[in-house]
Design a protein around this motif. Structure first.
Motif, PDB file in Angstrom:
ATOM      1  N   LYS A  51      46.283  10.692  45.315  1.00 52.83           N
ATOM      2  CA  LYS A  51      46.512   9.495  44.503  1.00 52.83           C
ATOM      3  C   LYS A  51      46.333   8.252  45.381  1.00 52.83           C
ATOM      4  O   LYS A  51      47.310   7.728  45.937  1.00 52.83           O
ATOM      5  N   LYS A 109      51.722   3.714  46.046  1.00 56.09           N
ATOM      6  CA  LYS A 109      52.383   2.753  46.923  1.00 56.09           C
ATOM      7  C   LYS A 109      53.436   3.509  47.742  1.00 56.09           C
ATOM      8  O   LYS A 109      54.342   4.132  47.186  1.00 56.09           O
ATOM      9  N   ASN A 169      52.784  -4.974  44.733  1.00 49.91           N
ATOM     10  CA  ASN A 169      51.443  -4.650  45.239  1.00 49.91           C
ATOM     11  C   ASN A 169      51.030  -5.514  46.427  1.00 49.91           C
ATOM     12  O   ASN A 169      49.858  -5.856  46.608  1.00 49.91           O
ATOM     13  N   GLU A 188      45.996   5.262  44.801  1.00 54.11           N
ATOM     14  CA  GLU A 188      46.706   4.048  44.364  1.00 54.11           C
ATOM     15  C   GLU A 188      48.199   4.105  44.663  1.00 54.11           C
ATOM     16  O   GLU A 188      48.933   3.142  44.405  1.00 54.11           O
TER      17      GLU A 188
END
Length: 212
Positions: A73, A77, A121, A75
């Motif tokens: 994954k 965080k 982000n 993306e």
């Protein structure tokens, strides 16, 4: 409503961190994991807005774990949560793609800031690490020799300076003795060390000291 995963092998750490998070994000959903395997399984099955990951968990190579998570994954965080020296370890994890690194002994307000920053982000870098990076640029400091090591080599170094034998390292990292022996030889060559004593001295100079 943010969905978080807390991965730490100490129940008291997970409980305390969970209370801190629920205090300023009362509507969030929090899952827990106590090692690398359970963390990875939960990540495969669920979607998380943030993973707060302990660097040192039993039978877990955190570098490999982070690599596998980001491969699965990209993306994801990730905020590393550790007692390890951030000057040494934070840079390596940040280069891998994690969003931040914070020490467990930071003030609660700073921990909240780190979590909020990453959830928004943005990369989180502590004030102390920012200062170190700025001083490095101004002083043109020589590169830390440990930066030349691969992720696997650096992980093996961490075990070696804890005083673990090749056999113990093989068992913990699930590697063949010849593989660990080859890595050990390359480590000594790259760091220009003749033995474990030299390695330990160099590790102390560059603050490569890890908890057991």
């Amino acid at each position: 409503m943010p969905n978080l995963l807390l991965a730490d092998d100490h129940f008291i750490i997970r409980t305390g961190l969970k209370l801190v998070i629920e205090n300023f994000m009362p509507n969030c959903k929090i899952d827990e994991a106590e090692d690398g395997d359970s963390s990875f399984e939960k990540i495969k099955k669920n979607s998380y807005d943030l993973l707060i990951l302990d660097v040192n968990m039993p039978n877990t190579d955190s570098f490999v774990l982070v690599s596998n998570i980001l491969a699965l994954k990209p993306e994801m965080k990730i905020l590393m949560f550790s007692m390890n020296d951030e000057e040494v370890y934070a840079r390596r994890y940040l280069k891998m793609g994690v969003m931040g690194y914070i020490k467990k002994d930071e003030h609660v307000d700073e921990i909240k800031r780190a979590i909020t920053t990453v959830l928004n982000n943005k990369k989180y870098i502590s004030n102390s690490l920012s200062q170190i990076l700025i001083e490095d640029l101004h002083n043109n400091n020589p590169e830390n020799p440990f930066e030349s090591l691969s992720l696997r080599e650096f992980e093996i170094v961490r075990h070696l300076i804890r005083g673990e034998s090749v056999a113990e390292i093989c068992q913990k990292l699930t590697l063949h003795s010849s593989t660990v022996g080859t890595h050990k030889a390359r480590i000594f060559e790259k760091l220009k060390c003749s033995n474990i004593i030299d390695l330990n001295l160099l590790a102390k100079v560059h603050n490569i000291i890890t908890p057991t």
